[in-house]
Motif scaffolding. Structure first.
Motif, PDB file in Angstrom:
ATOM      1  N   HIS A   7      16.081  54.959  72.466  1.00 49.96           N
ATOM      2  CA  HIS A   7      16.575  55.531  71.227  1.00 49.96           C
ATOM      3  C   HIS A   7      17.302  56.859  71.454  1.00 49.96           C
ATOM      4  O   HIS A   7      18.197  57.227  70.688  1.00 49.96           O
ATOM      5  N   ALA A   8      16.889  57.577  72.493  1.00 51.54           N
ATOM      6  CA  ALA A   8      17.499  58.878  72.835  1.00 51.54           C
ATOM      7  C   ALA A   8      17.140  59.157  74.281  1.00 51.54           C
ATOM      8  O   ALA A   8      16.277  58.483  74.848  1.00 51.54           O
ATOM      9  N   PRO A   9      17.810  60.114  74.907  1.00 50.80           N
ATOM     10  CA  PRO A   9      17.448  60.434  76.300  1.00 50.80           C
ATOM     11  C   PRO A   9      15.953  60.694  76.447  1.00 50.80           C
ATOM     12  O   PRO A   9      15.384  61.501  75.714  1.00 50.80           O
ATOM     13  N   ALA A  10      15.347  59.956  77.351  1.00 50.36           N
ATOM     14  CA  ALA A  10      13.914  60.068  77.653  1.00 50.36           C
ATOM     15  C   ALA A  10      13.021  59.627  76.498  1.00 50.36           C
ATOM     16  O   ALA A  10      11.834  59.934  76.473  1.00 50.36           O
ATOM     17  N   VAL A  11      13.598  58.932  75.509  1.00 50.21           N
ATOM     18  CA  VAL A  11      12.810  58.408  74.387  1.00 50.21           C
ATOM     19  C   VAL A  11      12.978  56.880  74.346  1.00 50.21           C
ATOM     20  O   VAL A  11      14.073  56.375  74.072  1.00 50.21           O
ATOM     21  N   TRP A  12      11.894  56.186  74.621  1.00 47.06           N
ATOM     22  CA  TRP A  12      11.944  54.718  74.692  1.00 47.06           C
ATOM     23  C   TRP A  12      10.924  54.105  73.737  1.00 47.06           C
ATOM     24  O   TRP A  12       9.851  54.662  73.520  1.00 47.06           O
ATOM     25  N   GLU A  13      11.281  52.968  73.211  1.00 47.32           N
ATOM     26  CA  GLU A  13      10.338  52.191  72.393  1.00 47.32           C
ATOM     27  C   GLU A  13      10.038  50.888  73.146  1.00 47.32           C
ATOM     28  O   GLU A  13      10.941  50.146  73.518  1.00 47.32           O
ATOM     29  N   LEU A  14       8.749  50.631  73.383  1.00 42.51           N
ATOM     30  CA  LEU A  14       8.329  49.424  74.086  1.00 42.51           C
ATOM     31  C   LEU A  14       8.058  48.307  73.088  1.00 42.51           C
ATOM     32  O   LEU A  14       7.442  48.534  72.041  1.00 42.51           O
ATOM     33  N   SER A  15       8.513  47.133  73.403  1.00 42.54           N
ATOM     34  CA  SER A  15       8.310  45.982  72.527  1.00 42.54           C
ATOM     35  C   SER A  15       6.824  45.643  72.428  1.00 42.54           C
ATOM     36  O   SER A  15       6.081  45.749  73.404  1.00 42.54           O
ATOM     37  N   LYS A  16       6.403  45.227  71.235  1.00 36.51           N
ATOM     38  CA  LYS A  16       5.012  44.811  71.066  1.00 36.51           C
ATOM     39  C   LYS A  16       4.712  43.539  71.862  1.00 36.51           C
ATOM     40  O   LYS A  16       3.536  43.207  72.093  1.00 36.51           O
ATOM     41  N   ASP A  17       5.759  42.820  72.253  1.00 36.28           N
ATOM     42  CA  ASP A  17       5.572  41.590  73.040  1.00 36.28           C
ATOM     43  C   ASP A  17       5.617  41.859  74.541  1.00 36.28           C
ATOM     44  O   ASP A  17       5.614  40.910  75.332  1.00 36.28           O
ATOM     45  N   MET A  18       5.650  43.131  74.942  1.00 41.89           N
ATOM     46  CA  MET A  18       5.826  43.443  76.348  1.00 41.89           C
ATOM     47  C   MET A  18       4.679  42.899  77.212  1.00 41.89           C
ATOM     48  O   MET A  18       4.907  42.238  78.222  1.00 41.89           O
ATOM     49  N   ALA A  19       3.438  43.161  76.810  1.00 44.04           N
ATOM     50  CA  ALA A  19       2.293  42.754  77.628  1.00 44.04           C
ATOM     51  C   ALA A  19       2.229  41.227  77.817  1.00 44.04           C
ATOM     52  O   ALA A  19       2.142  40.744  78.947  1.00 44.04           O
ATOM     53  N   PRO A  20       2.277  40.434  76.721  1.00 44.45           N
ATOM     54  CA  PRO A  20       2.224  38.978  76.927  1.00 44.45           C
ATOM     55  C   PRO A  20       3.432  38.441  77.691  1.00 44.45           C
ATOM     56  O   PRO A  20       3.310  37.490  78.467  1.00 44.45           O
ATOM     57  N   ALA A  21       4.598  39.066  77.497  1.00 42.23           N
ATOM     58  CA  ALA A  21       5.793  38.605  78.204  1.00 42.23           C
ATOM     59  C   ALA A  21       5.670  38.846  79.703  1.00 42.23           C
ATOM     60  O   ALA A  21       6.006  37.976  80.520  1.00 42.23           O
ATOM     61  N   LEU A  22       5.183  40.040  80.076  1.00 38.21           N
ATOM     62  CA  LEU A  22       5.006  40.343  81.495  1.00 38.21           C
ATOM     63  C   LEU A  22       3.900  39.490  82.117  1.00 38.21           C
ATOM     64  O   LEU A  22       3.989  39.077  83.272  1.00 38.21           O
ATOM     65  N   ARG A  23       2.861  39.240  81.310  1.00 40.27           N
ATOM     66  CA  ARG A  23       1.779  38.391  81.805  1.00 40.27           C
ATOM     67  C   ARG A  23       2.292  36.969  82.074  1.00 40.27           C
ATOM     68  O   ARG A  23       1.978  36.361  83.102  1.00 40.27           O
ATOM     69  N   LYS A  24       3.101  36.472  81.137  1.00 38.03           N
ATOM     70  CA  LYS A  24       3.656  35.126  81.305  1.00 38.03           C
ATOM     71  C   LYS A  24       4.594  35.083  82.508  1.00 38.03           C
ATOM     72  O   LYS A  24       4.624  34.101  83.256  1.00 38.03           O
ATOM     73  N   LEU A  25       5.348  36.152  82.711  1.00 36.12           N
ATOM     74  CA  LEU A  25       6.253  36.211  83.858  1.00 36.12           C
ATOM     75  C   LEU A  25       5.469  36.212  85.161  1.00 36.12           C
ATOM     76  O   LEU A  25       5.850  35.555  86.145  1.00 36.12           O
ATOM     77  N   GLY A  26       4.351  36.946  85.183  1.00 32.43           N
ATOM     78  CA  GLY A  26       3.514  36.965  86.376  1.00 32.43           C
ATOM     79  C   GLY A  26       2.900  35.603  86.654  1.00 32.43           C
ATOM     80  O   GLY A  26       2.823  35.169  87.809  1.00 32.43           O
ATOM     81  N   GLU A  27       2.478  34.911  85.568  1.00 27.80           N
ATOM     82  CA  GLU A  27       1.913  33.571  85.742  1.00 27.80           C
ATOM     83  C   GLU A  27       2.961  32.612  86.290  1.00 27.80           C
ATOM     84  O   GLU A  27       2.655  31.769  87.133  1.00 27.80           O
ATOM     85  N   ARG A  28       4.200  32.746  85.801  1.00 30.11           N
ATOM     86  CA  ARG A  28       5.269  31.880  86.299  1.00 30.11           C
ATOM     87  C   ARG A  28       5.500  32.128  87.799  1.00 30.11           C
ATOM     88  O   ARG A  28       5.695  31.191  88.566  1.00 30.11           O
ATOM     89  N   GLY A  29       5.436  33.407  88.195  1.00 32.59           N
ATOM     90  CA  GLY A  29       5.605  33.725  89.613  1.00 32.59           C
ATOM     91  C   GLY A  29       4.507  33.100  90.459  1.00 32.59           C
ATOM     92  O   GLY A  29       4.761  32.571  91.548  1.00 32.59           O
ATOM     93  N   ASP A  30       3.263  33.129  89.928  1.00 27.64           N
ATOM     94  CA  ASP A  30       2.145  32.512  90.645  1.00 27.64           C
ATOM     95  C   ASP A  30       2.343  31.003  90.771  1.00 27.64           C
ATOM     96  O   ASP A  30       2.067  30.400  91.820  1.00 27.64           O
ATOM     97  N   ILE A  31       2.829  30.385  89.690  1.00 28.24           N
ATOM     98  CA  ILE A  31       3.055  28.937  89.700  1.00 28.24           C
ATOM     99  C   ILE A  31       4.135  28.572  90.706  1.00 28.24           C
ATOM    100  O   ILE A  31       4.001  27.601  91.462  1.00 28.24           O
ATOM    101  N   ILE A  32       5.212  29.340  90.733  1.00 26.30           N
ATOM    102  CA  ILE A  32       6.302  29.047  91.672  1.00 26.30           C
ATOM    103  C   ILE A  32       5.817  29.181  93.113  1.00 26.30           C
ATOM    104  O   ILE A  32       6.171  28.360  93.976  1.00 26.30           O
ATOM    105  N   ARG A  33       4.987  30.174  93.386  1.00 29.30           N
ATOM    106  CA  ARG A  33       4.447  30.317  94.739  1.00 29.30           C
ATOM    107  C   ARG A  33       3.549  29.127  95.092  1.00 29.30           C
ATOM    108  O   ARG A  33       3.557  28.648  96.230  1.00 29.30           O
ATOM    109  N   THR A  34       2.798  28.635  94.097  1.00 28.50           N
ATOM    110  CA  THR A  34       1.965  27.453  94.324  1.00 28.50           C
ATOM    111  C   THR A  34       2.835  26.237  94.637  1.00 28.50           C
ATOM    112  O   THR A  34       2.525  25.441  95.528  1.00 28.50           O
ATOM    113  N   MET A  35       3.950  26.094  93.917  1.00 29.29           N
ATOM    114  CA  MET A  35       4.860  24.972  94.138  1.00 29.29           C
ATOM    115  C   MET A  35       5.517  25.061  95.511  1.00 29.29           C
ATOM    116  O   MET A  35       5.672  24.053  96.208  1.00 29.29           O
ATOM    117  N   GLN A  36       5.901  26.264  95.894  1.00 28.93           N
ATOM    118  CA  GLN A  36       6.508  26.447  97.214  1.00 28.93           C
ATOM    119  C   GLN A  36       5.515  26.113  98.322  1.00 28.93           C
ATOM    120  O   GLN A  36       5.870  25.481  99.325  1.00 28.93           O
TER     121      GLN A  36
END
Length: 373
Positions: A7-36
């Motif tokens: 919103h301004a220099p050094a002022v950020w707003e974090l999405s309320k969906d940040m935690a579940p989105a990052l968690r889902k991204l981490g799970e996807r990374g784990d799944i891809i490593r399992t597939m590899q």
């Protein structure tokens, strides 16, 4: 990633969906490593963008080889399978009932498709046949033969399909099996069965196309999945990369194998002609070989059951061949191998009787047998 806004220099707003989105991204990374890891040495040749993770049952059928299957939860109620598809994609499919993958091993070729439809004509038919809340397969068989509307005239197979449906509903606690020829059916069977299927609509349908891998199919003396594709000229759906490419190469090698064995010929213009009834011939060869090998271990003569013959004896087990799964039926002086069907499983250790017809068996179960059997 759209999870933070400045919103301004050094002022950020974090999405309320940040935690579940990052968690889902981490799970996807784990799944891809399992597939590899499941792909092993081949993983280096695969683009991670060709990895497809399914949240539930796939929308369209997927054919491929099993590279891994493992428990999806601590209770052991669901399995996850990693499938190297002929479409060039590597698929990760979770939430599959263990019994659906019972015959699938690493390297097996299977087809995983969308969940079965909730509404089933068989449920309505069972309700219509039932009298005073009791369904009898023998009564259903009599009526089916009287009406004569079953395609191909396989009345036993038609009724067996309804019994298999009842077995599934029994495991769900919807119907009760009284004995081999009596099932207690609730008045609301159709609606309860539909609700049961709807509650499991994330379950994929699974069909084992070949219990053995490509390498074993190339030199097999039985009727393989590769043979069915060759005989019917099925080349569509094979990607030029990955497992699709491997299947094309295996089909070429299997074709040459048939030419060397005299089961196929190549004309001057390059066309391939296969022996008439090739699949049946290959199946008979494999059954004869395996039967002879089993006879030595059992110290009991093996006798092949030709088409149209009635077979009877005690169902003692099953054997998995390249040509499919076969039931072992024993008498006191000999034994035979006949194509297996799910309906026979609950007769293990009992006397059975059936007629071999067109590479299958019409089992006559739940009937009174004479002393000679």
């Amino acid at each position: 990633m759209g999870l933070a806004t400045e919103h301004a220099p050094a002022v950020w707003e974090l999405s309320k969906d940040m935690a579940p989105a990052l968690r889902k991204l981490g799970e996807r990374g784990d799944i891809i490593r399992t597939m590899q890891k499941a792909l092993g040495p081949q993983s280096g040749e695969r683009d991670p963008m060709s990895f497809q993770i399914h949240d539930g049952a796939p929308e369209t059928p997927i054919v491929g080889r099993v590279v891994d299957k493992h428990l999806s939860d601590e209770l052991g109620e669901n399995l996850t399978v990693v499938l190297d598809g002929i479409d060039g994609w590597t698929h990760h499919i979770a939430g599959i009932a263990p019994e659906r993958l019972e015959d699938a091993r690493s390297g097996s070729i299977i087809e995983i498709g969308p969940a079965e439809a909730a509404a089933r004509p068989s449920d309505r038919t069972i309700t219509a046949i039932a009298e005073d809340g009791i369904y009898r397969p023998s009564r259903h068989l009599e009526q089916a033969k009287f009406e004569g509307r079953v395609p191909g005239g396989d009345y036993e197979g038609y009724v067996d399909a309804h019994v298999r449906r009842l077995e599934a509903l029994r495991r769900a606690g919807i119907v009760e099996r009284i004995d081999a020829d009596q099932w207690r059916i609730p008045d609301d069977l159709v609606s309860r069965a539909a609700a049961y299927v709807a509650g499991r609509d994330r379950q994929s349908s699974v069909r084992v196309l070949s219990p053995v891998d490509l390498g074993k199919q190339i030199g097999s003396d039985g009727a393989t999945w590769l043979d069915r594709r060759l005989v019917h000229g099925e080349t569509t759906g094979l990607a030029p990369v990955g497992f699709g490419h491997q299947v094309r190469e295996a089909m070429d090698q299997r074709r040459e194998h048939h030419i060397e064995r005299g089961d196929a010929t190549r004309s001057r213009d390059g066309r391939i002609f296969y022996r008439r009834s090739l699949l049946a011939t290959l199946r008979e060869r494999e059954v004869a070989r395996v039967g002879a090998e089993m006879a030595e271990r059992k110290a009991l003569p093996f006798r092949a059951a030709p088409d149209g013959e009635s077979v009877s004896g005690k169902f003692t087990g099953t054997v998995q061949l390249s040509s499919g799964k076969f039931a072992v039926v024993e008498k006191s002086h000999e034994f035979t191998l006949v194509p297996w069907r799910p309906v026979i499983d609950r007769q293990l250790g009992r006397e059975v009787m059936g007629i071999v017809q067109g590479g299958s068996v019409s089992w006559q179960l739940g009937r009174r047998r004479g002393p000679n059997l």
